[in-house]
Scaffold this motif. Structure first.
Motif, short mmCIF file in Angstrom:
data_model
loop_
_atom_site.label_atom_id
_atom_site.label_comp_id
_atom_site.label_asym_id
_atom_site.label_seq_id
_atom_site.Cartn_x
_atom_site.Cartn_y
_atom_site.Cartn_z
N ARG A 1 -3.42 41.28 66.16
CA ARG A 1 -2.35 41.74 65.28
C ARG A 1 -2.43 43.24 65.15
N PHE A 2 -1.28 43.90 65.16
CA PHE A 2 -1.23 45.33 64.88
C PHE A 2 -0.28 45.50 63.69
N ILE A 3 -0.81 46.06 62.60
CA ILE A 3 -0.08 46.06 61.33
C ILE A 3 0.88 47.25 61.28
N THR A 4 2.18 46.94 61.07
CA THR A 4 3.17 48.02 61.14
C THR A 4 3.81 48.36 59.80
N GLU A 5 3.80 47.44 58.84
CA GLU A 5 4.49 47.73 57.59
C GLU A 5 3.89 46.94 56.44
N GLY A 6 3.62 47.61 55.33
CA GLY A 6 3.20 46.94 54.11
C GLY A 6 1.71 46.87 53.94
N TYR B 1 4.47 47.65 74.76
CA TYR B 1 4.26 48.82 73.91
C TYR B 1 4.96 48.63 72.57
N HIS B 2 4.32 49.16 71.53
CA HIS B 2 4.97 49.26 70.22
C HIS B 2 4.90 50.72 69.80
N VAL B 3 6.04 51.28 69.39
CA VAL B 3 6.08 52.68 68.96
C VAL B 3 5.66 52.72 67.49
N PHE B 4 4.42 53.12 67.25
CA PHE B 4 3.91 53.13 65.87
C PHE B 4 4.48 54.32 65.11
N LYS B 5 4.54 55.48 65.74
CA LYS B 5 5.12 56.67 65.10
C LYS B 5 5.76 57.55 66.17
N LYS C 1 15.57 55.44 82.27
CA LYS C 1 15.09 56.09 81.05
C LYS C 1 15.22 55.15 79.86
N PHE C 2 14.10 54.90 79.19
CA PHE C 2 14.09 54.06 77.99
C PHE C 2 13.75 54.97 76.81
N GLU C 3 14.75 55.26 75.97
CA GLU C 3 14.51 56.11 74.81
C GLU C 3 13.94 55.25 73.69
N TRP C 4 12.89 55.75 73.04
CA TRP C 4 12.26 54.95 71.98
C TRP C 4 12.03 55.77 70.73
N SER C 5 12.00 55.06 69.61
CA SER C 5 11.63 55.68 68.34
C SER C 5 10.85 54.66 67.52
N GLN C 6 10.36 55.10 66.38
CA GLN C 6 9.42 54.31 65.58
C GLN C 6 9.88 52.86 65.39
N GLY C 7 8.96 51.95 65.65
CA GLY C 7 9.21 50.53 65.42
C GLY C 7 9.68 49.77 66.66
N ALA D 1 6.93 66.09 66.51
CA ALA D 1 5.75 65.51 65.86
C ALA D 1 4.98 64.72 66.92
N ASP D 2 3.70 64.44 66.65
CA ASP D 2 2.93 63.61 67.57
C ASP D 2 3.52 62.20 67.60
N ALA D 3 3.49 61.57 68.76
CA ALA D 3 3.95 60.18 68.87
C ALA D 3 2.72 59.30 69.09
N TYR D 4 2.75 58.12 68.49
CA TYR D 4 1.64 57.16 68.64
C TYR D 4 2.18 55.86 69.21
N LEU D 5 1.64 55.45 70.34
CA LEU D 5 2.05 54.18 70.95
C LEU D 5 0.88 53.22 70.93
N PHE D 6 1.12 52.02 70.40
CA PHE D 6 0.15 50.94 70.54
C PHE D 6 0.57 50.16 71.77
N SER D 7 -0.38 49.73 72.58
CA SER D 7 0.00 48.90 73.73
C SER D 7 -1.07 47.87 74.03
N CYS D 8 -0.64 46.77 74.64
CA CYS D 8 -1.62 45.79 75.11
C CYS D 8 -1.16 45.29 76.48
N SER D 9 -2.13 44.84 77.27
CA SER D 9 -1.82 44.43 78.64
C SER D 9 -2.78 43.36 79.12
#
Ligand code: GTQ
Length: 371
Positions: A121-126, A289-293, A304-310, A329-337
């Protein structure tokens, strides 16, 4: 005889047909479709916008509650390339991995169960909900990474005040594909605690040390990897040169084995500093991938895949990809494979994109579906 004429000739077609009823198949017909010169995954590159996922989770609030049966309020990412594929009848996110967004509301309990799939699990909100894994209540905060090793009882309960959302990733398609699925509900609604709260995060100092009595744990000993420690690790790494493909990236590890956190899934958190322009490469493993920030874009096989938070997106096996941070700002990507699967079966390969100084030519822009 010409190759195509051979396949189309009456004699061959009659023969192919004649063996079908004996449950036999002609290899000469199958081989070009099955044994590709290089990976031709059915998984396609795709992106799900957070607006869409969030809107649908909010609609699901009233439609599904854990009391109405079912296990979790989770909506999973169906890769369009994997839809209606035999023998599945359902679509997974990549050919080996399943990913979902899960919502739990204050007061709700998602019942305990155990299964042969490994989960993360990767916690994104709350905040304020806990996951109870084999008797340990693990309270979750944004940016935390949690492991639920295969075979351990786990359930979730929300004792806090605000809705909580997280990403699930499991090796469901892989375990299904090899016929290894076992699933068992817990005899009661939720397992009671048997050790103090947040036991492993405290006892292992986030994975740096192990208590004297835990020399040979059978399972991954650390249940949660706190965001504050991950952030610290990335800050430390940021004093040095970034990786040319992935910026500043760290992998979550099982501290007892020094291997990937899960036997079949590898996970990373990566920081792409402002203005980072990654080089393109490809590998046999497929990533979610999940765009954390932050915001930016990735080029996947020229698109081209444009991404933003969430947002969530998939990089298929053997697809050229590069990441770019276009924001200030810095971008943070969570990913698993499924890299550990590729490694175990001697299929791990990677390749750098040599042309054009490692930058792909953009041929198209992906248009995401909005609610
Ligand atoms: O929360 O235990 O998305 O068992 C799929 C299967 C979540 C969970 C999923 C699960 C869970």
């Amino acid at each position: 005889m010409e190759k195509n004429n051979f396949f189309q000739s009456q004699q061959v077609q009659d023969f192919n047909k004649s063996i079908e009823k004996f449950h036999l198949g002609p290899l000469w017909h199958a081989i070009p479709d099955l044994m590709h010169h290089e990976p031709e995954p059915q998984t396609i590159a795709y992106l799900w916008k957070w607006e869409t996922l969030y809107a649908k989770l909010m609609e699901a609030k009233d439609i599904f509650t854990p009391d109405r049966g079912g296990e979790r309020r989770a909506i999973y990412l169906q890769n369009p390339g994997l839809k209606n594929r035999e023998p599945w009848g359902w679509a997974s996110t990549t050919q080996t991995l399943y990913a979902a967004v899960q919502l739990i509301l204050p007061g709700e309990t998602a019942p305990s169960h155990r299964h042969t799939q490994s989960a993360l699990r990767f916690i994104t909100e709350g905040e304020g909900a806990y996951s109870i894994v084999q008797g340990e209540r693990i309270f979750m905060e944004e940016g935390d990474f949690l492991t639920t090793p295969q075979g351990l009882w786990h359930g979730h309960s929300h004792t806090g005040e605000v809705p909580m959302i997280w990403m699930d990733c499991l090796d469901i398609p892989f375990i299904y594909g090899i016929g290894g699925t076992f699933f068992e509900p817990y005899p009661e609604k939720i397992e009671p605690p048997s050790v103090p709260d947040n036991y492993t995060a405290k006892r292992y100092a986030g994975g740096m040390v192990r208590p004297i009595s835990d020399r040979k744990p059978k399972v991954a000993p650390l249940a949660s990897y706190k965001w504050s420690l991950t952030q610290q690790a990335l800050d430390g790494l940021s004093e040095f040169e970034p990786d040319e493909y992935d910026g500043f990236a760290v992998e979550y590890m099982n501290p007892s084995t020094a291997q990937t956190s899960h036997p079949n899934i590898a996970s990373w958190m990566q920081k792409l500093p402002t203005g980072f322009v990654g080089k393109a490469h490809r590998h046999t493993s497929a990533s979610i991938y999940h765009v954390f920030k932050g915001s930016g874009y990735s080029v996947i096989n020229g698109v081209k895949f444009e991404w933003s938070q969430g947002d969530y997106f998939v990089v298929p096996n053997w697809a050229w990809h590069e990441h770019v941070n276009t924001s200030n700002a810095d971008a943070y990507l969570f990913s698993c494979s499924d890299l550990p699967i590729m490694e175990k079966f001697n299929l791990q390969r990677d390749e750098a994109y040599e042309e054009n100084n490692g930058t792909q030519t953009i041929t198209d822009t992906f248009i995401p579906l909005l609610p």
